[in-house]
Design a protein around this motif. Structure first.
Motif, PDB file in Angstrom:
ATOM      1  N   VAL A  19       0.956  -1.066  -0.156  1.00 22.88           N
ATOM      2  CA  VAL A  19      -0.110  -0.082  -0.093  1.00 22.88           C
ATOM      3  C   VAL A  19       0.917   1.122   0.034  1.00 22.88           C
ATOM      4  N   ARG A  20       0.656   2.126  -0.895  1.00 23.10           N
ATOM      5  CA  ARG A  20       1.307   3.400  -1.009  1.00 23.10           C
ATOM      6  C   ARG A  20       0.957   4.388  -0.167  1.00 23.10           C
ATOM      7  N   VAL A  21       1.710   4.845   0.801  1.00 24.26           N
ATOM      8  CA  VAL A  21       1.252   5.917   1.851  1.00 24.26           C
ATOM      9  C   VAL A  21       2.240   7.043   1.745  1.00 24.26           C
ATOM     10  N   ARG A  22       1.553   8.285   1.660  1.00 28.81           N
ATOM     11  CA  ARG A  22       2.253   9.525   1.968  1.00 28.81           C
ATOM     12  C   ARG A  22       2.802   9.796   3.314  1.00 28.81           C
ATOM     13  N   MET A  23       4.029   9.293   3.632  1.00 32.48           N
ATOM     14  CA  MET A  23       4.614   9.436   5.019  1.00 32.48           C
ATOM     15  C   MET A  23       4.841  10.790   5.435  1.00 32.48           C
ATOM     16  N   ASP A  24       4.919  11.682   4.656  1.00 34.47           N
ATOM     17  CA  ASP A  24       5.178  13.219   4.910  1.00 34.47           C
ATOM     18  C   ASP A  24       3.879  13.769   5.435  1.00 34.47           C
ATOM     19  N   LEU A  25       2.835  13.336   4.888  1.00 30.64           N
ATOM     20  CA  LEU A  25       1.444  13.858   5.368  1.00 30.64           C
ATOM     21  C   LEU A  25       1.086  13.242   6.793  1.00 30.64           C
ATOM     22  N   ILE A  26       1.553  11.923   6.985  1.00 25.54           N
ATOM     23  CA  ILE A  26       1.165  11.335   8.277  1.00 25.54           C
ATOM     24  C   ILE A  26       2.105  12.168   9.342  1.00 25.54           C
ATOM     25  N   VAL A  27       3.568  12.311   9.031  1.00 20.99           N
ATOM     26  CA  VAL A  27       4.297  12.979  10.026  1.00 20.99           C
ATOM     27  C   VAL A  27       3.689  14.447  10.367  1.00 20.99           C
ATOM     28  N   LEU A  28       3.337  15.136   9.244  1.00 18.18           N
ATOM     29  CA  LEU A  28       2.650  16.341   9.298  1.00 18.18           C
ATOM     30  C   LEU A  28       1.629  16.596  10.626  1.00 18.18           C
TER      31      LEU A  28
END
Length: 109
Positions: A19-28
């Motif tokens: 599953v592709r996840v935008r980690m930068d958005l999760i950290v933000l």
């Protein structure tokens, strides 16, 4: 979620789907949650009085660590892009493996 490997129809073992996840958005989102928590703690004096005088500093630490995590993720997540590249075997390890094979052959005789 497990799916079968479409490139190898004879494969018996299922392959795990990625599953592709935008980690930068999760950290933000995490940093944003710490900022909101800091604002609430600073606006409500009862939350930082007495035994809870460390709560604002916990929020500040969360914001700082989250900012460091965001910088790490935005930079390219370290060497994760090169993680699948084969690592060269040092000569000392090759010698140990060779000696191990010789020992196994000697024990078989």
């Amino acid at each position: 979620m497990l799916v079968s490997d479409p490139t190898n129809p004879s494969a018996a073992a299922p392959v795990e789907a990625t599953v592709r996840v935008r980690m930068d958005l999760i950290v933000l989102a995490g940093v944003g949650a710490w900022v909101v928590a800091l604002a609430v703690v600073l606006l409500v004096p009862e939350l930082r009085a007495g035994e809870r005088d460390w709560w604002p500093w916990a929020c500040v630490a969360g914001v700082i660590l989250g900012a460091l995590g965001y910088a790490y993720v935005r930079r390219g997540r370290g060497n994760a892009a090169e993680a699948d590249r084969p690592v060269p075997v040092p000569p000392a390890i090759e010698r140990i493996e060779h000696q191990r094979e010789q020992y196994r052959e000697h024990r078989r005789d």
